[in-house]
Every structure is written in structure tokens, then in C-alpha cells.
Design a protein around this motif. Structure first.
Motif, mmCIF file in Angstrom:
data_model
loop_
_atom_site.group_PDB
_atom_site.id
_atom_site.type_symbol
_atom_site.label_atom_id
_atom_site.label_comp_id
_atom_site.label_asym_id
_atom_site.label_seq_id
_atom_site.Cartn_x
_atom_site.Cartn_y
_atom_site.Cartn_z
ATOM 1 N N SER A 130 9.523 32.399 13.321
ATOM 2 C CA SER A 130 9.403 33.591 13.756
ATOM 3 C C SER A 130 9.026 34.429 12.340
ATOM 4 O O SER A 130 9.506 34.114 11.348
ATOM 5 N N THR A 134 6.675 38.098 16.123
ATOM 6 C CA THR A 134 5.958 37.068 16.623
ATOM 7 C C THR A 134 6.827 35.544 16.571
ATOM 8 O O THR A 134 7.418 35.362 15.255
ATOM 9 N N ASP A 181 6.389 31.664 16.982
ATOM 10 C CA ASP A 181 5.202 30.648 17.116
ATOM 11 C C ASP A 181 6.135 29.110 17.419
ATOM 12 O O ASP A 181 7.030 28.765 16.760
ATOM 13 N N PHE A 199 5.449 25.252 17.603
ATOM 14 C CA PHE A 199 4.451 24.313 17.127
ATOM 15 C C PHE A 199 4.909 23.103 17.882
ATOM 16 O O PHE A 199 6.045 22.403 17.525
ATOM 17 N N VAL A 251 0.326 25.149 20.494
ATOM 18 C CA VAL A 251 1.143 26.133 20.350
ATOM 19 C C VAL A 251 1.399 27.080 21.262
ATOM 20 O O VAL A 251 0.304 27.309 21.812
ATOM 21 N N LYS A 284 2.760 30.950 21.789
ATOM 22 C CA LYS A 284 3.343 32.075 20.700
ATOM 23 C C LYS A 284 3.792 33.411 21.408
ATOM 24 O O LYS A 284 3.104 33.468 22.674
ATOM 25 N N SER A 318 4.671 37.255 21.236
ATOM 26 C CA SER A 318 4.849 38.671 20.536
ATOM 27 C C SER A 318 5.568 39.573 21.073
ATOM 28 O O SER A 318 5.418 39.722 22.291
#
Length: 100
Positions: free
Chosen positions: A13, A22, A24, A26, A66, A68, A70
């Protein structure tokens, strides 16, 4: 059920400007990516972060494996009520979420 942090390669983050964060995820491979996409709802993320699901933007980037998210920061970056100036600690909260 396993925790998200045990399934994926990394959860990160960070700030996305002074008003947004945000996070993320992975995933590392297509199998983990599909497991996260199917097992982690935007509503669940909203409940973890104590915000409204309508305010969260979700991005599923299959070419990179990924996912994500936000979301608006609870406090403007640098405000006296800001508990995490860089937005880095939010990843730990999501890493502990159980995934089906």
C-alpha cells in the motif's frame, strides 16, 4: 481458508496523492490471481478499511496478475489526524483477510 498474504507474492500500500491510498496485490501467478478476484470482494475490502464500498475503485489487471484497490484516505495526508503519512501500513490489514 488461507490469509491473503499467504496466497499472494506481495501486498503493498502507498499514497496515491494526498487524498487517496492504493493497495496493490501482486498475485504472482494466474491461479492466485483468479483466487483473489473471486474470493475478495470490494465490500470485504471496504469493511476492512472502514469505508464505503462505493468509494473504492477496483482494478483487475490479468496481464500482470495484479488486483489493485484505490480508496479515499480517511484523513488528508499530513493532517494531524493522519496515522500513516506514507500509506504503507494499510497493506498489513488486507494481508490478514481470509480468502476462500
Amino acid at each position: 481458508m488461507a490469509e491473503l498474504g499467504d496466497i499472494v507474492y506481495k501486498v503493498r500500500s502507498k499514497n496515491a496523492g494526498p487524498f487517496w491510498l492504493t493497495v496493490d496485490i501482486f498475485c504472482g501467478n494466474p491461479e492466485a490471481f483468479h483466487q483473489v478476484c473471486n474470493g475478495l470482494s470490494t465490500q470485504r475490502v471496504a469493511s476492512v478499511f472502514g469505508t464505503d464500498a462505493q468509494s473504492i475503485k477496483r482494478f483487475e489487471i490479468s496481464d500482470l496478475n495484479v488486483v489493485k484497490f484505490s480508496l479515499p484516505r480517511p484523513s488528508i495526508q499530513g493532517a494531524i489526524t493522519d496515522r500513516d503519512m506514507h500509506g504503507a501500513s494499510w497493506a498489513a490489514l488486507l494481508s490478514e483477510v481470509a480468502i476462500n
